[in-house]
Write an enzyme that holds these catalytic residues in place. Structure first.
Site, PDB file in Angstrom:
ATOM      1  N   TYR A  70       0.821  -1.231   0.000  1.00 30.76           N
ATOM      2  CA  TYR A  70       0.000   0.000   0.000  1.00 30.76           C
ATOM      3  C   TYR A  70       0.848   1.270   0.000  1.00 30.76           C
ATOM      4  O   TYR A  70       2.033   1.217   0.200  1.00 30.76           O
ATOM      5  CB  TYR A  70      -1.103  -0.027   1.042  1.00 30.76           C
ATOM      6  CG  TYR A  70      -0.827  -0.058   2.533  1.00 30.76           C
ATOM      7  CD1 TYR A  70       0.407   0.222   3.093  1.00 30.76           C
ATOM      8  CD2 TYR A  70      -1.898  -0.343   3.383  1.00 30.76           C
ATOM      9  CE1 TYR A  70       0.565   0.208   4.472  1.00 30.76           C
ATOM     10  CE2 TYR A  70      -1.732  -0.348   4.764  1.00 30.76           C
ATOM     11  CZ  TYR A  70      -0.496  -0.074   5.298  1.00 30.76           C
ATOM     12  OH  TYR A  70      -0.340  -0.082   6.647  1.00 30.76           O
ATOM     13  N   GLU A  71       0.196   2.374  -0.314  1.00 30.77           N
ATOM     14  CA  GLU A  71       0.896   3.656  -0.559  1.00 30.77           C
ATOM     15  C   GLU A  71       1.963   3.513  -1.637  1.00 30.77           C
ATOM     16  O   GLU A  71       3.004   4.152  -1.586  1.00 30.77           O
ATOM     17  CB  GLU A  71       1.520   4.201   0.736  1.00 30.77           C
ATOM     18  CG  GLU A  71       0.530   4.583   1.805  1.00 30.77           C
ATOM     19  CD  GLU A  71      -0.424   5.707   1.390  1.00 30.77           C
ATOM     20  OE1 GLU A  71      -0.113   6.445   0.431  1.00 30.77           O
ATOM     21  OE2 GLU A  71      -1.502   5.818   1.999  1.00 30.77           O
TER      22      GLU A  71
END
Lengths: 591, 591
Positions: B442-443
């Site tokens: 994620y990110e």
């Protein structure tokens, strides 16, 4: 959910084109009938069974887990497990590699490795039940009396009963010398076994009528430490003289473990409460007897690494092909679609090629090692068997230690290909990562494999297997030195093999002068050895393409993956050599 | 279960002795009061809160998970989460680094990073709730109108409400240009938002009265692709003019994901059904607005890697100290006990030192980068702020990409120290491995970080930050060239930094000639850069020992770990350089 198709083409290529399994196996004692056609039929049938009865229950088995009933002390396996085991037994798979006089099929270990891979890919948790039985059979075959074999071994071979190996105790894991379970004199020469064993795979379940535990315990007059351990047969139900089941024995599962993965496999705490047991093998020689099963068990765990990596690769490749996201850096590749697929990204190809290099290289290594176990058992003469035995001893810690560690990387890369979707349970790939995490721990951690390779196989056995193996690689390099198809492979392989021999010698001297250097170098020496071993397998694979009848696309993929392996994986040896050279002074005491 | 103690000593050492945080921070605009004493008090208090209210609910939160009520479309968080959030808000932690005129404490990001590490170590799942709020605040601070800030930002700073970032859709993950959620004209200048967002952390929960979603969607006249995306504020409950809660908005959680880990964090599917929303920032500039939050968010995920690695290290070190198994190769060390502990094994020390080298090196890097974000925001002059900004831009993909990947290794090694016991849920270490697996995804996946580093930070920005950083390292090397305490560190650091500069230049030329080379080299360039960056952090740490008031045992451990890092981790650059040199030709098309 996840897909799975047995990789028959690649198994055939490795078995017959690369390793020449047919010509080796048919020349072994009793191997006349083990032709390519027969082995081919066996792996095809294994593929059908795994795809139909095992693979579909892998994710549901993870979600359901095994259920332990505290009152009845029983374990219920997940949906589908019982039916699959019944079909497995009926198909004769429980005795595939067991001797024919015990009711087995007497097929070579090599084909057993190929089919085990297929079953483990289908459902690793499920495959633990037959795998543990195999180990127990092997021990009884080698150490049991005729009566013990007739009573306990045959029903396992037939798939009516299963077996376990009960080693670990809470205070005794890697160090079995610490174990406390004791055997007191019982009636009619039997023993009363008392103690608690943990981490017992298939210790209790609902797949078979009876469970035969092979238990390590101490006789009353046992010396302390690892030289005072004996092995006992402890059946869940005692067995009457006619082979029918008698009274329940005083052994039961006290709990099952809640684990990170492998949730369909019952990992039991087994309580022995003066349970009736029978000595198998010599008193105080139980550890040695257990070690005779070790090679097969460790090879089997290596195969688990391959099996999980293969299925993870199939799924991540499929995902990368279907997922549309982003555009190629060198211009749009799918103009009619909203985005290109992931395969246009070089970094995604890197992740897939890493997996493929690991999977196919490890498959060749595991089949190569299995072939040597067949030669070890049934080779034409003593010298041939001895050479094969040396090779097996040397290769087992690599086939277990390195293959299981690479399976961590391979399944991790598979998950990474999915991006955030890989983290979600329903996409299935995260289960492969969780299931894989056990294999660098059980049947000896990676640290144990590393110590076995450097301490026992190189130092104690004076590198007997290493010498045979290095000579074989050198001969291969000479044979292909001028082969244009092998350009870029033979040079590095030959020079790494030379460096490996030099490093092994100098390291051996260093360790003899200072024993702590063994532990300081072993892990990196294991990896270093593993990467060169896999380079040899990849070079063999490319060399075999010339006479292979595989399709051109298959051949091109082999060449590409070999090139990738040599360019991007093999250089890891640079790091491991640096770490070996760094020595124990870089691993000072920790407070 | 697992232990946790906030690593205050090492944070203090990194902050004050290595990085000189006090002298930097107190010279920044508005930073007069940010003395060592104040920052010290803040991290101590964070430690108390995390140890008492977060750490004890980490394992139970994993076991319970979030519970979604399908009818009410509500999410119940695990036991302890609500109480901890209440205490957190009351303690002013929700506004720790927010501006004072929004009700925040106005403290530097640097101390925010230190306290975030402590909270995330305590309970990563829990920490996602305040973390997402922080990102939403940051976006509203930069792009919101005064009215939007008063209405939506202040209650989040006060900890009464929380925020989210709604980006991902099923067909649009790494490639946000594909997103379909649309905004149709509504009443009074508002917009009706319609679409489905997935993977929305903290999208629904029971910790706060209201949830403010920042949503990416397309205006009716939006151009296709990433240039047609706008950002909207969509509150769960509409807000009356007096700030009180009004009617429920047409946004709700349609499901929560069942994930590999991070089970206490609600990952929601959010359905927007003509929900009332308000444009924030310029039309069609939503992606740019979202990217202004990206650095902070990515740094925050890097800190997650550190936080998990730290707690895993504490536990595995504790286990190795207490577990008695086997004997030292160089003679018995604990003759009065049945076995020596695991610390006598050099290979166990290798696993622990690997973790420590990663943890402490990454901590220094993350605090170093955070300091630069403070200088970027509040430095004395434009030139200083620009230099810091260049450094931040360059270091973020390393601080996110490399730290999160090393956290996979670090938590894996921690589990490995436990042997088979590491695989059992109740020992707690396997949760760290499962929780850690999300952070490379994620990110922005590691592949996205790698492409950002090489494609944007090196090529598009012409290596502005790299040049500053390399010059700083070179100056450091010159300064310490004759320092005997730095023997063995300065030589390799200087020569690797030189090679890094040369490699960067030649790689940039190669990529400009052939864009596919970017994707072929980016991942290895990221790691290569990361290992040299961490080498610099380790060298700085050793250099700082001379004037540190830490105990001698602490100092010796630093020296030992630095030596270990240079001998056994830094040589990984050899491998990554080889892979970079191999080029795209080793990553051919996959069928």
């Amino acid at each position: 959910m996840t897909i799975y198709k047995a990789p028959l083409d690649d198994q055939r290529f490795a078995l017959f084109d690369v390793l020449g399994a047919e010509s080796i196996l048919t020349k072994l004692e009793g191997g006349e009938g083990h032709t390519r056609d027969l082995l081919d039929a066996v792996i095809e049938e294994a593929g059908r069974l795994s795809e139909a009865l095992l693979a579909p229950f892998n994710a549901s088995g993870d979600a359901e887990g095994c259920v332990y009933d505290k009152v009845a002390q029983t374990v219920t396996t997940p949906k589908g497990f019982k039916e699959a085991f019944k079909a497995f037994a009926e198909g004769g798979w429980t005795g595939l590699t067991q001797a024919e006089h015990f009711g087995g099929q007497g097929l070579p270990n090599t084909v057993g490795t190929a089919t085990t891979e297929i079953f483990q890919s289908g459902n690793l948790s499920w495959s633990l039940y037959p795998l543990l039985s195999e180990g127990a059979c092997h021990a009884m075959e080698l150490h049991g009396t005729q009566e013990q074999q007739d009573t306990y071994l045959k029903p396992i071979v037939e798939g009516r009963w299963t077996g376990t190996m009960c080693l670990t105790e809470p205070q005794a894991g890697s160090d079995l010398g610490l174990l406390k379970t004791r055997a007191d004199a019982g009636e009619n020469g039997s023993w009363k076994i008392t103690g608690t064993k943990i981490f017992i795979s298939a210790g209790e379940h609902d797949l078979a009528e009876n469970i035969i535990h092979l238990v390590l315990a101490r006789l009353p007059d046992a010396p302390a430490g690892s030289r005072g351990i004996s092995m006992f047969i402890v059946p869940k139900f005692k067995v009457n003289a006619d082979g029918s089941l008698g009274a329940r024995n005083a052994v039961a599962a006290g709990a099952i473990e809640h684990k990170m993965g492998l949730k369909g496999s019952a990992t039991c705490v087994m309580n022995f409460d003066a349970a009736e047991g029978y000595l198998i093998g010599q008193p105080h020689k139980g550890l040695a007897a257990m070690f005779t099963m070790m090679n097969a068990a460790r090879l089997g765990v290596g195969v688990q690494g391959l099996a999980l990596s293969e299925r993870a690769l199939q799924n991540s490749l499929n995902y990368a092909r279907e997922r549309l996201q982003g555009r190629s850096l060198s211009g749009v590749k799918f103009p009619e679609k909203p985005a290109d697929n992931l395969l246009v990204q070089p970094d995604v190809r890197r992740m897939l090629l890493t997996q493929r290099a690991i999977v196919e290289g490890c498959r060749t290594l595991l089949l190569y090692t299995s072939l040597q176990t067949d030669v070890e058992a049934r080779g034409a003469d003593e010298a041939t068997r001895k050479t094969a035995s040396d090779l097996v001893a040397f290769l087992i810690p690599i086939a277990k230690g390195v293959v299981t560690e690479l399976a961590q990387e391979s399944t991790k890369e598979a998950l990474q290909v999915y991006g955030g979707h890989g983290y979600i349970g329903e996409n299935g790939v995260e289960q492969f990562v969780r299931d894989a995490r056990i294999i660098t721990l059980y049947e000896g951690t990676t640290g144990i494999q590393a110590a076995d390779l450097l301490g026992r196989k190189i130092l104690q056995l004076q590198g007997a297997g290493f010498k045979v193996f290095a000579k074989e690689i050198q001969a291969f390099c000479q044979q292909h030195a001028q082969d244009p198809a092998m350009a870029g492979l033979i040079g590095p392989l030959a020079s790494y093999t030379k460096e490996w021999a030099d490093l092994t010698l100098s390291l051996a001297q260093r360790v003899m002068a200072s024993p702590e250097e063994l532990g300081a170098a072993a892990n990196d020496y294991l990896y270093y050895s593993g990467y060169i071993t896999l380079a040899y397998m990849w070079a063999r694979s490319v060399a075999a393409l010339a006479n292979s009848s595989q399709q051109e696309a298959f051949k091109q993929a082999k060449r590409d993956t070999a090139k990738f392996y040599f360019a991007r994986i093999l250089p890891r040896c640079l790091l491991h050599k640096a770490a070996i050279d760094a020595g124990v002074e870089t691993l000072p005491a920790i407070g």
